[in-house]
Design a protein around this motif. Sequence first.
Motif, PDB file in Angstrom:
ATOM      1  N   GLU A   4       0.827  -1.201   0.000  1.00  0.00           N
ATOM      2  CA  GLU A   4       0.000   0.000   0.000  1.00  0.00           C
ATOM      3  C   GLU A   4       0.866   1.258   0.000  1.00  0.00           C
ATOM      4  O   GLU A   4       1.877   1.323   0.699  1.00  0.00           O
ATOM      5  CB  GLU A   4      -0.906   0.020   1.235  1.00  0.00           C
ATOM      6  CG  GLU A   4      -1.829  -1.178   1.356  1.00  0.00           C
ATOM      7  CD  GLU A   4      -2.939  -1.200   0.330  1.00  0.00           C
ATOM      8  OE1 GLU A   4      -3.432  -0.120  -0.040  1.00  0.00           O
ATOM      9  OE2 GLU A   4      -3.312  -2.309  -0.108  1.00  0.00           O
ATOM     10  N   TYR A   5       0.450   2.266  -0.763  1.00  0.00           N
ATOM     11  CA  TYR A   5       1.178   3.530  -0.826  1.00  0.00           C
ATOM     12  C   TYR A   5       0.282   4.737  -0.557  1.00  0.00           C
ATOM     13  O   TYR A   5       0.597   5.570   0.246  1.00  0.00           O
ATOM     14  CB  TYR A   5       1.861   3.705  -2.195  1.00  0.00           C
ATOM     15  CG  TYR A   5       3.004   2.759  -2.391  1.00  0.00           C
ATOM     16  CD1 TYR A   5       4.268   3.043  -1.894  1.00  0.00           C
ATOM     17  CD2 TYR A   5       2.818   1.555  -3.052  1.00  0.00           C
ATOM     18  CE1 TYR A   5       5.321   2.170  -2.063  1.00  0.00           C
ATOM     19  CE2 TYR A   5       3.871   0.671  -3.224  1.00  0.00           C
ATOM     20  CZ  TYR A   5       5.107   0.985  -2.740  1.00  0.00           C
ATOM     21  OH  TYR A   5       6.148   0.121  -2.909  1.00  0.00           O
ATOM     22  N   ASP A   6      -0.806   4.888  -1.284  1.00  0.00           N
ATOM     23  CA  ASP A   6      -1.742   6.005  -1.144  1.00  0.00           C
ATOM     24  C   ASP A   6      -1.041   7.354  -1.206  1.00  0.00           C
ATOM     25  O   ASP A   6      -1.120   8.166  -0.281  1.00  0.00           O
ATOM     26  CB  ASP A   6      -2.552   5.883   0.147  1.00  0.00           C
ATOM     27  CG  ASP A   6      -3.731   6.855   0.158  1.00  0.00           C
ATOM     28  OD1 ASP A   6      -4.303   7.099  -0.917  1.00  0.00           O
ATOM     29  OD2 ASP A   6      -4.054   7.393   1.235  1.00  0.00           O
ATOM     30  N   LYS A   7      -0.298   7.588  -2.298  1.00  0.00           N
ATOM     31  CA  LYS A   7       0.385   8.863  -2.468  1.00  0.00           C
ATOM     32  C   LYS A   7       0.455   9.224  -3.937  1.00  0.00           C
ATOM     33  O   LYS A   7       0.389   8.354  -4.815  1.00  0.00           O
ATOM     34  CB  LYS A   7       1.786   8.832  -1.860  1.00  0.00           C
ATOM     35  CG  LYS A   7       2.764   7.905  -2.572  1.00  0.00           C
ATOM     36  CD  LYS A   7       4.132   7.980  -1.916  1.00  0.00           C
ATOM     37  CE  LYS A   7       5.173   7.223  -2.721  1.00  0.00           C
ATOM     38  NZ  LYS A   7       6.511   7.412  -2.163  1.00  0.00           N
ATOM     39  N   ASN A  20       7.703  -3.884 -14.910  1.00  0.00           N
ATOM     40  CA  ASN A  20       8.390  -4.742 -13.942  1.00  0.00           C
ATOM     41  C   ASN A  20       7.567  -5.976 -13.579  1.00  0.00           C
ATOM     42  O   ASN A  20       7.939  -6.729 -12.676  1.00  0.00           O
ATOM     43  CB  ASN A  20       8.735  -3.956 -12.679  1.00  0.00           C
ATOM     44  CG  ASN A  20       9.863  -2.979 -12.904  1.00  0.00           C
ATOM     45  OD1 ASN A  20      10.757  -3.223 -13.717  1.00  0.00           O
ATOM     46  ND2 ASN A  20       9.834  -1.867 -12.205  1.00  0.00           N
ATOM     47  N   GLY A  21       6.431  -6.163 -14.281  1.00  0.00           N
ATOM     48  CA  GLY A  21       5.630  -7.363 -14.072  1.00  0.00           C
ATOM     49  C   GLY A  21       4.594  -7.271 -12.974  1.00  0.00           C
ATOM     50  O   GLY A  21       3.961  -8.277 -12.649  1.00  0.00           O
ATOM     51  N   ASP A  22       4.398  -6.102 -12.403  1.00  0.00           N
ATOM     52  CA  ASP A  22       3.401  -5.927 -11.351  1.00  0.00           C
ATOM     53  C   ASP A  22       2.207  -5.144 -11.893  1.00  0.00           C
ATOM     54  O   ASP A  22       2.247  -4.591 -12.989  1.00  0.00           O
ATOM     55  CB  ASP A  22       4.017  -5.192 -10.155  1.00  0.00           C
ATOM     56  CG  ASP A  22       5.095  -6.022  -9.469  1.00  0.00           C
ATOM     57  OD1 ASP A  22       4.908  -7.250  -9.326  1.00  0.00           O
ATOM     58  OD2 ASP A  22       6.128  -5.447  -9.082  1.00  0.00           O
ATOM     59  N   GLU A  23       1.140  -5.088 -11.106  1.00  0.00           N
ATOM     60  CA  GLU A  23      -0.069  -4.381 -11.520  1.00  0.00           C
ATOM     61  C   GLU A  23      -0.333  -3.212 -10.573  1.00  0.00           C
ATOM     62  O   GLU A  23      -0.626  -3.416  -9.392  1.00  0.00           O
ATOM     63  CB  GLU A  23      -1.269  -5.321 -11.515  1.00  0.00           C
ATOM     64  CG  GLU A  23      -2.544  -4.645 -11.962  1.00  0.00           C
ATOM     65  CD  GLU A  23      -3.735  -5.574 -11.924  1.00  0.00           C
ATOM     66  OE1 GLU A  23      -4.859  -5.052 -11.885  1.00  0.00           O
ATOM     67  OE2 GLU A  23      -3.542  -6.802 -11.903  1.00  0.00           O
ATOM     68  N   PRO A  24      -0.245  -1.963 -11.075  1.00  0.00           N
ATOM     69  CA  PRO A  24      -0.531  -0.822 -10.215  1.00  0.00           C
ATOM     70  C   PRO A  24      -2.042  -0.633 -10.049  1.00  0.00           C
ATOM     71  O   PRO A  24      -2.812  -0.870 -10.982  1.00  0.00           O
ATOM     72  CB  PRO A  24       0.069   0.353 -10.994  1.00  0.00           C
ATOM     73  CG  PRO A  24      -0.059  -0.057 -12.417  1.00  0.00           C
ATOM     74  CD  PRO A  24       0.146  -1.554 -12.426  1.00  0.00           C
ATOM     75  N   VAL A  25      -2.448  -0.249  -8.873  1.00  0.00           N
ATOM     76  CA  VAL A  25      -3.835   0.136  -8.614  1.00  0.00           C
ATOM     77  C   VAL A  25      -3.807   1.639  -8.390  1.00  0.00           C
ATOM     78  O   VAL A  25      -3.159   2.118  -7.452  1.00  0.00           O
ATOM     79  CB  VAL A  25      -4.404  -0.597  -7.379  1.00  0.00           C
ATOM     80  CG1 VAL A  25      -5.821  -0.139  -7.098  1.00  0.00           C
ATOM     81  CG2 VAL A  25      -4.322  -2.104  -7.575  1.00  0.00           C
ATOM     82  N   THR A  26      -4.488   2.378  -9.277  1.00  0.00           N
ATOM     83  CA  THR A  26      -4.408   3.838  -9.241  1.00  0.00           C
ATOM     84  C   THR A  26      -5.774   4.477  -9.425  1.00  0.00           C
ATOM     85  O   THR A  26      -6.741   3.805  -9.810  1.00  0.00           O
ATOM     86  CB  THR A  26      -3.494   4.362 -10.375  1.00  0.00           C
ATOM     87  OG1 THR A  26      -4.103   4.083 -11.628  1.00  0.00           O
ATOM     88  CG2 THR A  26      -2.109   3.748 -10.315  1.00  0.00           C
ATOM     89  N   HIS A  27      -5.841   5.747  -9.157  1.00  0.00           N
ATOM     90  CA  HIS A  27      -6.954   6.593  -9.587  1.00  0.00           C
ATOM     91  C   HIS A  27      -6.377   7.959  -9.883  1.00  0.00           C
ATOM     92  O   HIS A  27      -5.269   8.279  -9.449  1.00  0.00           O
ATOM     93  CB  HIS A  27      -8.080   6.653  -8.554  1.00  0.00           C
ATOM     94  CG  HIS A  27      -7.786   7.513  -7.362  1.00  0.00           C
ATOM     95  ND1 HIS A  27      -7.094   7.067  -6.259  1.00  0.00           N
ATOM     96  CD2 HIS A  27      -8.095   8.814  -7.109  1.00  0.00           C
ATOM     97  CE1 HIS A  27      -7.003   8.047  -5.374  1.00  0.00           C
ATOM     98  NE2 HIS A  27      -7.583   9.131  -5.857  1.00  0.00           N
ATOM     99  N   GLU A  28      -7.090   8.759 -10.630  1.00  0.00           N
ATOM    100  CA  GLU A  28      -6.617  10.089 -10.995  1.00  0.00           C
ATOM    101  C   GLU A  28      -7.243  11.125 -10.070  1.00  0.00           C
ATOM    102  O   GLU A  28      -8.460  11.275 -10.023  1.00  0.00           O
ATOM    103  CB  GLU A  28      -6.982  10.393 -12.448  1.00  0.00           C
ATOM    104  CG  GLU A  28      -6.249  11.595 -12.987  1.00  0.00           C
ATOM    105  CD  GLU A  28      -6.419  11.734 -14.485  1.00  0.00           C
ATOM    106  OE1 GLU A  28      -6.834  12.828 -14.916  1.00  0.00           O
ATOM    107  OE2 GLU A  28      -6.133  10.760 -15.210  1.00  0.00           O
ATOM    108  N   ALA A  29      -6.400  11.817  -9.330  1.00  0.00           N
ATOM    109  CA  ALA A  29      -6.874  12.865  -8.426  1.00  0.00           C
ATOM    110  C   ALA A  29      -7.166  14.128  -9.231  1.00  0.00           C
ATOM    111  O   ALA A  29      -6.473  14.445 -10.193  1.00  0.00           O
ATOM    112  CB  ALA A  29      -5.824  13.155  -7.356  1.00  0.00           C
ATOM    113  N   SER A  30      -8.173  14.845  -8.812  1.00  0.00           N
ATOM    114  CA  SER A  30      -8.489  16.126  -9.453  1.00  0.00           C
ATOM    115  C   SER A  30      -9.050  17.066  -8.393  1.00  0.00           C
ATOM    116  O   SER A  30      -9.318  16.664  -7.261  1.00  0.00           O
ATOM    117  CB  SER A  30      -9.500  15.939 -10.588  1.00  0.00           C
ATOM    118  OG  SER A  30     -10.716  15.415 -10.095  1.00  0.00           O
ATOM    119  N   GLY A  31      -9.176  18.325  -8.772  1.00  0.00           N
ATOM    120  CA  GLY A  31      -9.772  19.305  -7.875  1.00  0.00           C
ATOM    121  C   GLY A  31      -9.052  19.403  -6.545  1.00  0.00           C
ATOM    122  O   GLY A  31      -7.814  19.424  -6.477  1.00  0.00           O
TER     123      GLY A  31
END
Length: 104
Positions: A4-7, A20-31
Motif C-alpha cells: 500500500e502507498y496512497d500517495k 516490472n511485471g506488477d499491476e498498479p492500482v491507481t486513480h486520478e486525483a483532481s480538484g
Amino acid sequence: MAEEYDKLVRDDIPRIIRENGDEPVTHEASGEEYRERLHEKLDEEVAEFHDDPSAGELADVLTVLDALGECHGLEAEEVERVRREKADERGAFDDGVVLEAVRR
C-alpha cells in the motif's frame, strides 16, 4: 500480496510498475484532492531533500512546486517576477542572516 502507498506519484510510475511485471492500482486525483496530494508530496520531497541535499532531490522539490503553481493558476513568469521584486526590496537568503530579536 499488495504493498500500500496512497500517495501521488509521477505520471509514468504505473507504466514502469507494469514493465516490472506488477499491476498498479491507481486513480486520478483532481480538484481539491489533487491540490491536497500535491501539498503532501511537497512535504515528502522537502523531507527527502533534508535527508539528501542532492540535485536529484532538489529537482523533485522544484517539479512539485511547478505543479502546485500550475494547479493554483500561478504562471511561472509571474512567480519569478514577484521573487525578483521581493529580493530587490528585502534581499534574498545569500548572507545567512539570522534575526535573533528586535529591541524596542
